[in-house]
Write an enzyme that holds these catalytic residues in place. Structure first.
Site, PDB file in Angstrom:
ATOM      1  N   ASP A  53      48.706  31.907  38.865  1.00  0.00           N
ATOM      2  CA  ASP A  53      50.019  32.547  39.030  1.00  0.00           C
ATOM      3  C   ASP A  53      51.147  31.546  38.783  1.00  0.00           C
ATOM      4  OD1 ASP A  53      49.144  35.324  40.498  1.00  0.00           O
ATOM      5  OD2 ASP A  53      47.898  33.646  41.147  1.00  0.00           O
ATOM      6  N   HIS A  79      46.225  35.810  42.326  1.00  0.00           N
ATOM      7  CA  HIS A  79      46.847  37.090  42.670  1.00  0.00           C
ATOM      8  C   HIS A  79      47.740  36.989  43.895  1.00  0.00           C
ATOM      9  CE1 HIS A  79      47.566  41.257  42.022  1.00  0.00           C
ATOM     10  NE2 HIS A  79      46.895  41.693  43.083  1.00  0.00           N
ATOM     11  N   ASP A  80      47.203  36.611  45.050  1.00  0.00           N
ATOM     12  CA  ASP A  80      48.072  36.314  46.187  1.00  0.00           C
ATOM     13  C   ASP A  80      48.649  34.918  45.992  1.00  0.00           C
ATOM     14  OD1 ASP A  80      48.322  38.534  47.794  1.00  0.00           O
ATOM     15  OD2 ASP A  80      46.472  38.155  48.896  1.00  0.00           O
ATOM     16  N   HIS A  81      49.989  34.823  46.118  1.00  0.00           N
ATOM     17  CA  HIS A  81      50.684  33.575  45.806  1.00  0.00           C
ATOM     18  C   HIS A  81      50.632  32.637  47.003  1.00  0.00           C
ATOM     19  CE1 HIS A  81      53.215  35.525  42.349  1.00  0.00           C
ATOM     20  NE2 HIS A  81      51.930  35.838  42.300  1.00  0.00           N
ATOM     21  N   HIS A  96      48.654  40.838  49.070  1.00  0.00           N
ATOM     22  CA  HIS A  96      47.871  41.921  48.472  1.00  0.00           C
ATOM     23  C   HIS A  96      46.654  42.295  49.302  1.00  0.00           C
ATOM     24  CE1 HIS A  96      49.936  40.558  44.643  1.00  0.00           C
ATOM     25  NE2 HIS A  96      50.181  41.855  44.675  1.00  0.00           N
TER      26      HIS A  96
END
Length: 366
Positions: free
Chosen positions: A81, A281-283, A255
């Site tokens: 990300d 996906h999850d930062h 998420h």
């Protein structure tokens, strides 16, 4: 300009452009490196052929070869990300990656997806590729292969452009395919295209437009991918098995868990005694264990913009090992005897570390 892509095979018809492409990429290799490690040329030529023929519309798992060090170990960094033209501390994370990468003498870098924000690449000529990748990760230690998967943001652009091996003419580090395997001798790494599993991107895409070329019909694509992954994991003879995808399976982040992956992917990982599942996906940065399997779940999604606070709400607190809602990355070192993971923040400070010996892995499997 519109680009038309077809499934590519190395045939007489494609020999000339392939040779031109190979010579261009080969000219960018370090001759000093090849002089001291001539075996790398064999791996390079083999991988280039596989990459050049890989941007097909199937879920076929292509295999790449990655040599280990002379002592048999493998070291790499993981980032996710990230692609924001250096903003949101992306450049600072890149700086620390370069320093840690030099200390660890890394062999390659893994990207867990969402490589280019907000909407992937628009074409092969999109300046975002160089502005967010080539011009950011400039440290000598990072001039190694970057094995990358697609994230949901990448699917909002021209997917075929990001998958195209022609990007290697701009930066020969870039290796991005839908799903593939890297055989690194003592460790096998399985890269899985997770975005097509998620229902909401198809049912409720909101204002976003996704490029599903090469994925439809969806169910056929997913069935083929899961079948090939299961077979490949079962046939692996490597001491360690690591699976990489963009989306979370377990997460305490924004998420949370990805229901579709819990249902379809997780049982395959459990049945085949996978050691790590690594995602973005999850930062954030996080480590979640499992009470009913050998798998450790590692999130490395702090490559640039992070989501601060208010996200930690995991339903299985006994499995939660570490959570950090800031920027950073992780390293993995693999030897015959052990697997070691370390998380770093934007200043290069160690936040969390974990290791498992091969004896422990055998004990749990038995």
């Amino acid at each position: 300009m519109t680009y038309i892509y077809r499934d590519t095979k190395i045939t007489t018809k494609s020999t000339i452009p392939f040779l031109i492409f190979f010579l261009f990429c080969f000219s960018n290799l370090s001759m000093a490196t090849l002089k001291h490690k001539p075996v790398n040329l064999v791996f390079y030529v083999y991988n280039l052929i596989i990459i050049f023929s890989s941007h097909s519309s199937t879920a076929e798992l292509r295999r790449l070869l990655q040599p280990s060090k002379t002592d048999g170990t493998v070291s790499f960094l993981v980032i996710g990300d990230w692609g924001r033209r250096g903003s949101y501390n992306q450049s600072q994370v890149a700086l620390q990656m370069g320093e840690i990468g030099e200390k660890l003498d890394i062999d390659f870098v893994i990207s867990t997806g969402d490589n280019f924000y907000d909407n992937g690449l628009t074409s092969l000529h999109d300046p975002l590729f160089q502005d967010s990748f080539t011009n950011i990760y400039t440290a000598p230690s990072l001039q190694k292969p970057w094995y990358s998967v697609l994230g949901n943001h990448d699917y909002r652009g021209d997917v075929r452009a990001q998958l195209s091996p022609m990007l290697r003419a701009l930066d020969n580090r870039w290796v991005c395919m839908r799903s593939f395997i890297v055989n690194a001798e003592i460790v096998d790494l399985f890269f899985v295209d997770t975005t097509p599993f998620v229902d909401k991107y198809f049912i409720q895409p909101n204002k976003h437009v996704y490029d599903w070329s090469g994925v439809l019909p969806r169910q056929t694509y997913l069935n083929n991918l899961l079948k090939e992954l299961d077979v490949a994991l079962r046939e692996s003879v490597a001491k360690w098995k690591i699976v990489i995808g963009h989306h979370t399976i377990k997460s305490a982040g924004h998420h949370g868990n990805t229901i579709e992956l819990e249902k379809h992917l997780l049982p395959i990982l459990q049945a085949n005694e996978v050691d790590l599942y690594v995602n973005g996906h999850d930062h954030c940065l996080e480590h979640i264990s499992s009470v009913d399997s050998n798998i450790q779940f590692m999130t490395s999604g702090g490559g640039s913009k992070a989501w601060k606070g208010g996200d930690v709400n995991y339903v299985e607190p006994e499995e939660m090992r570490f959570y950090y809602d800031g920027q950073g990355f992780m390293s993995v070192h693999v030897s015959e005897a052990e697997l070691r993971v370390v998380f770093y923040d934007v200043f290069g400070h160690v936040l969390h570390h974990w290791k498992k010996t091969y004896k422990e892995a055998l004990y749990f499997a038995s």
